[in-house]
Design a protein around this motif. Structure first.
Motif, PDB file in Angstrom:
ATOM      1  N   ARG A 437       0.435  -1.635   0.101  1.00 14.46           N
ATOM      2  CA  ARG A 437      -0.222  -0.106  -0.043  1.00 14.46           C
ATOM      3  C   ARG A 437       1.019   1.607  -0.206  1.00 14.46           C
ATOM      4  N   PRO A 438       0.556   2.147  -1.095  1.00 20.50           N
ATOM      5  CA  PRO A 438       1.582   2.957  -0.902  1.00 20.50           C
ATOM      6  C   PRO A 438       2.488   3.924   0.324  1.00 20.50           C
ATOM      7  N   LYS A 439       1.315   4.261   0.370  1.00 21.88           N
ATOM      8  CA  LYS A 439       1.814   5.113   2.419  1.00 21.88           C
ATOM      9  C   LYS A 439       2.606   3.986   3.207  1.00 21.88           C
ATOM     10  N   ILE A 440       1.592   2.653   3.359  1.00 20.02           N
ATOM     11  CA  ILE A 440       3.246   1.354   4.300  1.00 20.02           C
ATOM     12  C   ILE A 440       4.190   1.428   3.292  1.00 20.02           C
ATOM     13  N   LEU A 441       3.977   1.634   2.220  1.00 20.37           N
ATOM     14  CA  LEU A 441       5.875   0.848   1.423  1.00 20.37           C
ATOM     15  C   LEU A 441       6.200   1.904   1.886  1.00 20.37           C
ATOM     16  N   TYR A 442       6.041   3.512   1.329  1.00 22.21           N
ATOM     17  CA  TYR A 442       6.962   4.723   1.322  1.00 22.21           C
ATOM     18  C   TYR A 442       7.510   4.637   2.655  1.00 22.21           C
ATOM     19  N   ASN A 443       6.731   4.614   4.288  1.00 22.72           N
ATOM     20  CA  ASN A 443       6.932   5.326   5.450  1.00 22.72           C
ATOM     21  C   ASN A 443       7.888   3.108   5.670  1.00 22.72           C
ATOM     22  N   PHE A 444       7.944   3.089   4.649  1.00 26.44           N
ATOM     23  CA  PHE A 444       8.709   1.747   5.779  1.00 26.44           C
ATOM     24  C   PHE A 444      10.115   1.654   4.707  1.00 26.44           C
ATOM     25  N   LEU A 445      10.178   2.547   3.361  1.00 23.15           N
ATOM     26  CA  LEU A 445      11.232   1.640   2.971  1.00 23.15           C
ATOM     27  C   LEU A 445      11.886   3.361   3.591  1.00 23.15           C
ATOM     28  N   ARG A 446      11.544   4.370   3.519  1.00 18.68           N
ATOM     29  CA  ARG A 446      12.234   5.251   3.892  1.00 18.68           C
ATOM     30  C   ARG A 446      12.669   5.678   5.583  1.00 18.68           C
TER      31      ARG A 446
END
Length: 471
Positions: A437-446
């Motif tokens: 999911r875009p928000k989860i994946l973004y926060n995870f990878l950053r």
């Protein structure tokens, strides 16, 4: 000098942290002047059986002790007869979660094993070593707490006893050599790469049917002196340069005053560090005061053992809490800037596809930042394990202990309504649905700040998603 050798075996487990349990045993043994404790970590140092045997042979030990998890049991079982042949005079003893769950069976299946420990081993090991040194073991054998042994044609389990957690102080860190462990330990992400685990208490009073932790640490929560724990933190900082502390308590938040006093002591000494709780805390004990105290002392990540989004399953596993309360407590933690990591188990006994879907949907609807989905593992000695054995769903002689891991596509048990392959696919599908999911994946990878974190993440992804045949 009389050597007592304590061994952690090689394992498929990806978590490689200093074993606190062995550290406390080493500390107890240091109280005997005639004993020189030696720790061999085959898991950390990648020591195979042959090299381990050479190390043991060179020490001519008085006593050899093993920490055994279920995933390690096959290694242990194959090693014991080789050690007995090489060191016929040495006393061999085993403890840990697997042994505490099946102490009598362990002795039956391992004729070259002298003793087993059911529960905490500090007092047991210390008194056993003393008896061996003084040649009084035969006279005192029946008085040693938590000891399991043979008496002619029967197996005797001595009285179970919990130790005073303040008696021995912190683990023998000089023997554990904590600076030799990987930078990434629990999970993939840490605030620092100078990470070490600590304990501030032991014990869990809850009746969760899937858990067997109480067989090792008991149901009574015993708290260490907060001043001593914070002294330990300062020593670990000054000696080894650790910056992040993983609190591995089963119930750190059970007593509100314990959390508040701990946070106050950290602040009063102006200690600058991070804390995380990847083992999880109880959400039903959480309130605003506790959350503020956690935040003040430097906590950035809190794991929470939700286990299921199915009310039927929660009732069956005796985790009778309200899912609305769970959502509210997650929101409370998030309000104060904490990363919240949820743990879920799929494939509990008698679960259906519908129960699993309810769990996945609950995780996705929640405000969790991260989630871990694992397949159910019937832990020896747990209520679920005992019932499955009693009802014939598990055959003790047929269990492949090498499947006792949530990695590598191995499924030691699946409920009747769900096949092993379906269960493994559900674990993978749940993980993908949560993280893609875009928000989860973004926060995870950053949050990937160092190459070692990326390496750890890729290793975990490969182990989960590379096709393996479900057992």
């Amino acid at each position: 000098m009389n050597h007592v050798v304590l061994i952690r075996l090689q394992s498929e487990n990806t978590v490689i942290t200093p074993p606190l349990g062995i550290g406390y045993l080493l500390k107890a043994l240091h109280r005997i002047d005639e004993i020189r404790p030696v720790f061999i970590d085959c898991h950390r140092d990648k020591i195979g059986h042959n090299n381990l045997l050479k190390k043991i042979e060179s020490l001519h030990p008085l006593l050899i002790g093993f920490q055994v998890f279920s995933i390690d049991y096959s290694h242990f079982k194959s090693l014991v007869p080789r050690i007995r042949e090489m060191s016929p005079q040495a006393c061999i003893i085993a403890g840990g979660p697997h042994i505490s769950g099946l102490p009598e069976r362990t002795l039956i299946d391992n004729p070259d094993l002298d003793f087993a420990v059911k529960g905490e081993g500090e007092e047991t090991l210390q008194r056993l070593a003393r008896g061996l040194l003084d040649n009084t073991l035969a006279e005192i054998l029946h008085t040693i707490p938590n000891l399991v042994y043979r008496d002619r044609d029967r197996i005797v389990c001595n009285k179970t006893q919990l130790i005073d957690v303040n008696r021995y102080g912190p683990p023998a860190w000089q023997d554990l050599e904590p600076d030799k462990y990987p930078a990434i330990q629990h999970g993939t992400f840490h605030k620092s790469t100078r990470v070490v685990p600590i304990l501030t208490s032991r014990g869990c009073p809850y009746p969760c049917t899937y858990c067997a932790g109480h067989l090792v640490t008991g149901k009574l929560i015993r708290r260490r002196d907060i001043g001593d724990v914070v002294d330990e933190i300062e020593t670990l900082q000054s000696t080894y340069g650790f910056e992040e502390f993983i609190i591995e308590d089963e119930n750190f938040t059970f007593y509100k005053e314990h959390v508040l006093q701990f946070s106050k002591e950290i602040a009063s000494r102006n200690i600058q560090c991070y804390f995380s709780f990847p083992n999880g805390v109880r959400l039903d004990r959480m309130d605003k005061d506790i959350v503020l105290a956690l935040k003040q002392m430097g906590t950035y990540l809190v794991g929470v053992g939700i286990e299921s989004g199915s009310r039927n399953t929660l009732k069956a596993i005796k985790k009778n809490w309200d899912l609305q309360m769970v959502q509210e407590k997650i929101h409370l933690l998030k309000q104060h800037g904490l990363i919240v990591f949820g743990f879920f188990i799929l494939g509990f006994p008698n679960e259906t596809h519908e129960d699993i879907e309810q769990t996945i949907e609950f995780a996705i609807r929640s405000e969790l930042d991260r989630a871990y989905f694992g397949n159910f593992i019937p832990l020896p000695g747990s209520a679920d394990f005992n019932r499955l054995i009693r009802d014939g769903e598990l055959q003790l002689e047929a269990i492949d202990w090498n499947t006792y891991t949530t990695y590598f596509g191995k499924i030691p048990y699946h409920p009747p309504a769900i096949s092993a392959a379906e269960l493994m696919n559900a674990v993978r599908r749940a993980t993908l649905r949560f993280y893609l999911r875009p928000k989860i994946l973004y926060n995870f990878l950053r949050q990937i700040m160092k190459p070692v974190m990326m390496k750890s993440l890729l290793t975990r992804v490969m182990r989960l998603f590379l096709p393996r045949r479900a057992a």
